[in-house]
Scaffold this motif. Structure first.
Motif, PDB file in Angstrom:
ATOM      1  N   LEU A   9      10.936 -38.624  23.896  1.00  0.00           N
ATOM      2  CA  LEU A   9      11.972 -39.449  24.518  1.00  0.00           C
ATOM      3  C   LEU A   9      11.859 -39.424  26.032  1.00  0.00           C
ATOM      4  CD1 LEU A   9      15.034 -38.571  22.294  1.00  0.00           C
ATOM      5  CD2 LEU A   9      14.047 -40.831  22.599  1.00  0.00           C
ATOM      6  N   HIS A  10      11.565 -38.256  26.587  1.00  0.00           N
ATOM      7  CA  HIS A  10      11.422 -38.146  28.044  1.00  0.00           C
ATOM      8  C   HIS A  10      10.231 -38.958  28.548  1.00  0.00           C
ATOM      9  CE1 HIS A  10      12.148 -36.397  31.933  1.00  0.00           C
ATOM     10  NE2 HIS A  10      10.869 -36.063  32.020  1.00  0.00           N
ATOM     11  N   ARG A  11       9.124 -38.935  27.830  1.00  0.00           N
ATOM     12  CA  ARG A  11       7.959 -39.731  28.223  1.00  0.00           C
ATOM     13  C   ARG A  11       8.283 -41.227  28.184  1.00  0.00           C
ATOM     14  NH1 ARG A  11       5.062 -35.981  25.043  1.00  0.00           N
ATOM     15  NH2 ARG A  11       5.137 -37.430  23.302  1.00  0.00           N
ATOM     16  N   LEU A  12       9.019 -41.640  27.162  1.00  0.00           N
ATOM     17  CA  LEU A  12       9.411 -43.050  27.078  1.00  0.00           C
ATOM     18  C   LEU A  12      10.305 -43.430  28.249  1.00  0.00           C
ATOM     19  CD1 LEU A  12       9.239 -45.653  25.398  1.00  0.00           C
ATOM     20  CD2 LEU A  12      11.299 -44.890  24.202  1.00  0.00           C
ATOM     21  N   ARG A  13      11.211 -42.548  28.623  1.00  0.00           N
ATOM     22  CA  ARG A  13      12.074 -42.814  29.777  1.00  0.00           C
ATOM     23  C   ARG A  13      11.254 -42.903  31.067  1.00  0.00           C
ATOM     24  NH1 ARG A  13      16.455 -39.249  31.476  1.00  0.00           N
ATOM     25  NH2 ARG A  13      16.680 -40.887  32.995  1.00  0.00           N
ATOM     26  N   LEU A  14      10.266 -42.035  31.203  1.00  0.00           N
ATOM     27  CA  LEU A  14       9.457 -42.029  32.422  1.00  0.00           C
ATOM     28  C   LEU A  14       8.677 -43.322  32.612  1.00  0.00           C
ATOM     29  CD1 LEU A  14       7.987 -38.413  32.568  1.00  0.00           C
ATOM     30  CD2 LEU A  14       9.688 -39.434  34.078  1.00  0.00           C
ATOM     31  N   VAL A  15       8.222 -43.919  31.533  1.00  0.00           N
ATOM     32  CA  VAL A  15       7.412 -45.131  31.652  1.00  0.00           C
ATOM     33  C   VAL A  15       8.266 -46.400  31.590  1.00  0.00           C
ATOM     34  CG1 VAL A  15       6.790 -45.526  29.236  1.00  0.00           C
ATOM     35  CG2 VAL A  15       5.151 -46.061  31.020  1.00  0.00           C
ATOM     36  N   SER A  16       9.508 -46.304  31.118  1.00  0.00           N
ATOM     37  CA  SER A  16      10.320 -47.513  30.949  1.00  0.00           C
ATOM     38  C   SER A  16      10.685 -48.168  32.279  1.00  0.00           C
ATOM     39  CB  SER A  16      11.580 -47.214  30.137  1.00  0.00           C
ATOM     40  OG  SER A  16      12.456 -46.390  30.841  1.00  0.00           O
ATOM     41  N   VAL A  17      10.988 -47.391  33.306  1.00  0.00           N
ATOM     42  CA  VAL A  17      11.377 -47.980  34.596  1.00  0.00           C
ATOM     43  C   VAL A  17      10.186 -48.647  35.292  1.00  0.00           C
ATOM     44  CG1 VAL A  17      12.307 -47.478  36.885  1.00  0.00           C
ATOM     45  CG2 VAL A  17      13.378 -46.491  34.869  1.00  0.00           C
ATOM     46  N   PRO A  18       9.039 -47.966  35.430  1.00  0.00           N
ATOM     47  CA  PRO A  18       7.903 -48.672  36.046  1.00  0.00           C
ATOM     48  C   PRO A  18       7.478 -49.916  35.268  1.00  0.00           C
ATOM     49  CG  PRO A  18       7.442 -46.330  35.935  1.00  0.00           C
ATOM     50  CD  PRO A  18       8.720 -46.564  35.184  1.00  0.00           C
ATOM     51  N   GLU A  19       7.534 -49.846  33.941  1.00  0.00           N
ATOM     52  CA  GLU A  19       7.183 -51.020  33.137  1.00  0.00           C
ATOM     53  C   GLU A  19       8.185 -52.141  33.371  1.00  0.00           C
ATOM     54  OE1 GLU A  19       6.847 -53.935  30.260  1.00  0.00           O
ATOM     55  OE2 GLU A  19       8.601 -52.652  30.297  1.00  0.00           O
ATOM     56  N   ALA A  20       9.455 -51.784  33.470  1.00  0.00           N
ATOM     57  CA  ALA A  20      10.501 -52.793  33.693  1.00  0.00           C
ATOM     58  C   ALA A  20      10.364 -53.457  35.054  1.00  0.00           C
ATOM     59  CB  ALA A  20      11.877 -52.150  33.571  1.00  0.00           C
ATOM     60  N   LEU A  21       9.881 -52.736  36.036  1.00  0.00           N
ATOM     61  CA  LEU A  21       9.730 -53.299  37.382  1.00  0.00           C
ATOM     62  C   LEU A  21       8.399 -54.014  37.578  1.00  0.00           C
ATOM     63  CD1 LEU A  21      11.281 -50.387  39.453  1.00  0.00           C
ATOM     64  CD2 LEU A  21      12.364 -52.524  38.738  1.00  0.00           C
ATOM     65  N   SER A  22       7.401 -53.666  36.777  1.00  0.00           N
ATOM     66  CA  SER A  22       6.085 -54.287  36.966  1.00  0.00           C
ATOM     67  C   SER A  22       6.074 -55.747  36.527  1.00  0.00           C
ATOM     68  CB  SER A  22       5.014 -53.502  36.215  1.00  0.00           C
ATOM     69  OG  SER A  22       5.150 -53.654  34.818  1.00  0.00           O
ATOM     70  N   PHE A  23       6.856 -56.093  35.517  1.00  0.00           N
ATOM     71  CA  PHE A  23       6.881 -57.485  35.036  1.00  0.00           C
ATOM     72  C   PHE A  23       7.496 -58.430  36.066  1.00  0.00           C
ATOM     73  CE2 PHE A  23       8.645 -60.686  31.855  1.00  0.00           C
ATOM     74  CZ  PHE A  23       7.479 -61.426  31.857  1.00  0.00           C
TER      75      PHE A  23
END
Length: 119
Positions: A9-23
């Motif tokens: 869950l922590h890994r998913l949280r770590l990548v969710s913000v950069p992925e959300a901003l990259s689009f």
């Protein structure tokens, strides 16, 4: 919640913000600037960055699904959030809330276990 589920869950949280901003960055700085100006050199690196982050997000989401035993509806929600600009930010909020709830539940279980052991 065991440590493997918590770390997934922590890994998913770590990548969710950069992925959300990259689009949105790809849409604004890559697509829009290449159409209205001569700045087209941002499209390729932003596209690659967003693609890599999206694949990592999808793999981490599958890992969480496997370890946390989420229902299909919840996994589908997080996948759809990854497709929306800034959707991962909302997903991060949901994950943060789930993480806090699991910490509270773990502390409550530990407190109940401590009380019953001393009685």
């Amino acid at each position: 919640m065991d440590i493997k589920t918590a770390s997934a869950l922590h890994r998913l949280r770590l990548v969710s913000v950069p992925e959300a901003l990259s689009f949105p960055a790809l849409l604004i700085f890559g697509s829009l600037l290449s159409r209205v100006s001569d700045i087209d050199y941002l499209m390729l690196p932003l596209g690659i960055l967003h693609g890599v982050l999206f694949v990592i997000y999808a793999l981490f989401l599958l890992d969480v699904w496997n370890k946390a035993k989420w229902p299909v509806k919840k996994v589908a929600l997080f996948f759809v959030l990854a497709l929306l600009p800034f959707g991962g930010l909302y997903g991060d909020r949901l994950l943060k809330r789930d993480e806090a709830d699991s910490v509270i539940a773990a502390r409550a279980r530990a407190a109940v276990g401590t009380e019953s052991a001393s009685a």
